[in-house]
Design an enzyme around this catalytic site. Structure first.
Site, PDB file in Angstrom:
ATOM      1  N   SER A 110     -44.178  22.027   1.085  1.00  0.00           N
ATOM      2  CA  SER A 110     -45.355  23.060   1.573  1.00  0.00           C
ATOM      3  C   SER A 110     -46.325  23.576   1.933  1.00  0.00           C
ATOM      4  O   SER A 110     -46.191  21.971   2.619  1.00  0.00           O
ATOM      5  CB  SER A 110     -45.025  23.960  -0.028  1.00  0.00           C
ATOM      6  OG  SER A 110     -45.751  24.898   0.518  1.00  0.00           O
ATOM      7  N   GLU A 209     -38.073  23.544   6.610  1.00  0.00           N
ATOM      8  CA  GLU A 209     -38.118  24.667   5.399  1.00  0.00           C
ATOM      9  C   GLU A 209     -39.052  25.464   5.717  1.00  0.00           C
ATOM     10  O   GLU A 209     -39.996  25.158   5.891  1.00  0.00           O
ATOM     11  CB  GLU A 209     -38.044  23.809   4.203  1.00  0.00           C
ATOM     12  CG  GLU A 209     -39.236  23.097   3.632  1.00  0.00           C
ATOM     13  CD  GLU A 209     -39.987  23.585   2.876  1.00  0.00           C
ATOM     14  OE1 GLU A 209     -39.564  25.207   2.361  1.00  0.00           O
ATOM     15  OE2 GLU A 209     -40.882  23.758   2.687  1.00  0.00           O
ATOM     16  N   HIS A 277     -37.713  25.903  -0.955  1.00  0.00           N
ATOM     17  CA  HIS A 277     -38.815  26.708  -1.954  1.00  0.00           C
ATOM     18  C   HIS A 277     -37.824  26.861  -2.876  1.00  0.00           C
ATOM     19  O   HIS A 277     -38.120  28.220  -3.739  1.00  0.00           O
ATOM     20  CB  HIS A 277     -39.775  27.631  -1.056  1.00  0.00           C
ATOM     21  CG  HIS A 277     -40.929  26.987  -0.959  1.00  0.00           C
ATOM     22  ND1 HIS A 277     -40.930  26.324   0.095  1.00  0.00           N
ATOM     23  CD2 HIS A 277     -42.294  27.278  -1.228  1.00  0.00           C
ATOM     24  CE1 HIS A 277     -41.784  26.285   0.611  1.00  0.00           C
ATOM     25  NE2 HIS A 277     -43.267  26.705  -0.240  1.00  0.00           N
TER      26      HIS A 277
END
Length: 303
Positions: A110, A209, A277
């Site tokens: 992330s 992502e 995620h």
């Protein structure tokens, strides 16, 4: 991960840091239990959390903890407690450090993408895009993805292989690409553009992502990568999970947006389910060589 010189053994020490957002202190205790279960020792700063409007601690404290963890000769790995926000704020400070010769395992995802990119582009480190410490501590991702991470960290099997889905015609051709992977979260990849540590996927596979971004924002960010020339020399693109992103009135157009993007790419584009995620967060090792097999039985394997 296979044939990688960087691996853990029972009894090794892991530095735990929070270079981005903070969380409830109880997570620390649960993560200690988790690491002990893997027969690992840990070093966690007593002041890992402090007073800051947006992040786990002040920039100065978070940077000091990051630099201490990276340079700690008594630890074999650095595991980021969570992402959230704040890692890019540390990069100008990190740039002032002399690259550390003793490479170690570096784990997170992330917002931690900013650190992955910096460590690869500026220091030549290999890093692991995978479950955060909080995810591991609270069992927020599937047991299978945590087990894959354990195998990757401890080198418990020779190879780790993921099945992929081709998303365009070029990915349907029966061929193999041997190179390495770079990438992470789309927002953070975009944030690196124009910096001295801008991502460079030339001759590499770019992994992307994202989470909680609506289709038009995903399209805008991917368009920015194209227009900035980031995709020009990449060998292929692997799209992980793009979770959330629902429209205010209902519906979700992210998958269709990614389909259109893949169809208009002039390099192979494939999908790796369970990386990002979502309910699973399978680890991806950035840096070591991989074999990307395309065609009817597309797969990704560390070699």
């Amino acid at each position: 991960m296979s044939k990688n010189n960087f691996s853990l053994q029972p009894g090794d020490t892991v530095d735990v840091i929070a270079p981005a957002s903070g969380c409830h202190p109880e997570v620390i205790e649960k993560f200690k239990t988790f690491l002990t279960g893997w027969k690992l020792k840990y070093h966690i700063p007593e002041d890992i959390f402090g007073s800051d409007l947006l992040c786990a601690n002040s920039d100065e404290k978070r940077f000091n903890q990051l630099s201490a963890a990276l340079s700690n000769s008594h630890s074999k790995a650095v595991w980021c407690l969570l992402g959230g926000y704040g890692s890019p704020r540390l990069l100008p400070l990190l740039e002032k450090l002399k690259p550390i010769a003793q490479h170690k395992l570096f784990i997170g995802f992330s917002d931690i993408t900013a650190l992955h990119i910096f460590l690869q582009m500026k220091w030549g480190w290999q890093t692991i895009h995978g479950p955060s410490g909080r995810q591991a501590a609270l069992s927020q991702v599937s047991a299978s993805s945590l087990n894959s991470l354990k195998k990757m960290l401890f080198s418990e099997k020779n190879t780790l292989t993921y099945a992929l889905q081709p998303l365009n015609k070029l990915a349907e051709n029966d061929s193999t690409i041997t190179t390495s992977i770079i990438g992470g979260n789309l927002s953070l990849i975009q944030t690196s553009i124009g910096t001295r540590w801008q991502i460079n996927p030339t001759d590499k596979i770019l992994f992307i992502e994202e989470t909680n971004e609506r289709a038009y924002k995903v399209d805008r960010m991917l368009g920015h990568l194209k227009q900035a020339g980031i995709l020009d020399q990449a060998k292929a693109i692997i799209l992980g999970d793009f979770t959330g992103g629902a429209e205010p009135g209902g519906g979700n157009f992210v998958a269709d947006t990614l389909k259109i993007f893949a169809e208009h790419c002039n390099i192979p584009v494939l999908h790796l389910a369970g990386a990002g995620h979502g309910e699973s967060n399978y680890p991806i090792s950035f840096g070591p060589p991989v074999a990307l097999q395309m065609g009817n039985h597309s797969s990704l394997e560390w070699i």
